[in-house]
Scaffold this motif. Sequence first.
Motif, PDB file in Angstrom:
ATOM      1  N   ARG A   1       2.699   0.281  -6.267  1.00  0.00           N
ATOM      2  CA  ARG A   1       4.037   0.006  -5.736  1.00  0.00           C
ATOM      3  C   ARG A   1       5.229  -0.157  -6.467  1.00  0.00           C
ATOM      4  NH1 ARG A   1       4.541  -3.861  -0.860  1.00  0.00           N
ATOM      5  NH2 ARG A   1       3.487  -5.342  -2.558  1.00  0.00           N
TER       6      ARG A   1
ATOM      7  N   THR B   1       5.125   4.022  -2.685  1.00  0.00           N
ATOM      8  CA  THR B   1       3.486   4.055  -3.020  1.00  0.00           C
ATOM      9  C   THR B   1       3.038   5.148  -3.922  1.00  0.00           C
ATOM     10  OG1 THR B   1       3.096   2.493  -1.339  1.00  0.00           O
ATOM     11  CG2 THR B   1       1.026   3.703  -2.566  1.00  0.00           C
TER      12      THR B   1
ATOM     13  N   PRO C   1      -3.637   3.631  -5.783  1.00  0.00           N
ATOM     14  CA  PRO C   1      -2.331   3.302  -5.108  1.00  0.00           C
ATOM     15  C   PRO C   1      -1.440   2.141  -5.978  1.00  0.00           C
ATOM     16  CG  PRO C   1      -3.890   3.093  -3.556  1.00  0.00           C
ATOM     17  CD  PRO C   1      -4.647   3.025  -4.588  1.00  0.00           C
TER      18      PRO C   1
END
Length: 139
Positions: free
Chosen positions: A131, A9, A129
């Motif tokens: 990924r 992340t 955030p």
Amino acid sequence: MKSHTKYLTFNVPARMDLVHITPQVQDAVTESGVQEGLCLVNSMHITSSVFINDNESGLHEDYKRWLEELAPHAPTSQYHHNRTGEDNGDAHLKRQIMGREVVVAITEGRLDLGTWERIFYGEFDGRRPKRVLIKIIGE
Ligand code: ZN
């Protein structure tokens, strides 16, 4: 056959930046125990990229300037996509040209990269955030 899956992340504080991630990817390869195989690394978002190039700061500035010339963030009204209420039309275009994923061979437990090849996460709509998926398969 072994397989290993890992998610990284990133919460990049700038709208656009490039992050060197080769060490984290090699860590995942080491954790997997795979000696001979393949390693896929892909962004899971449509406004960020994973790509391979030189770890040289001048080149990274050149990328950012070039991408901003190709798809300027402002004025945000120039993008049809932003009529949905978003402001990241430029980031979708930047992601497209920098790519979604890379696949790297694993040889004797190491990423088998060329001398100057390094793996980067390219963020084009940061400050939240996001990924990256690493999938390793082999023996
Ligand atoms: Zn969007």
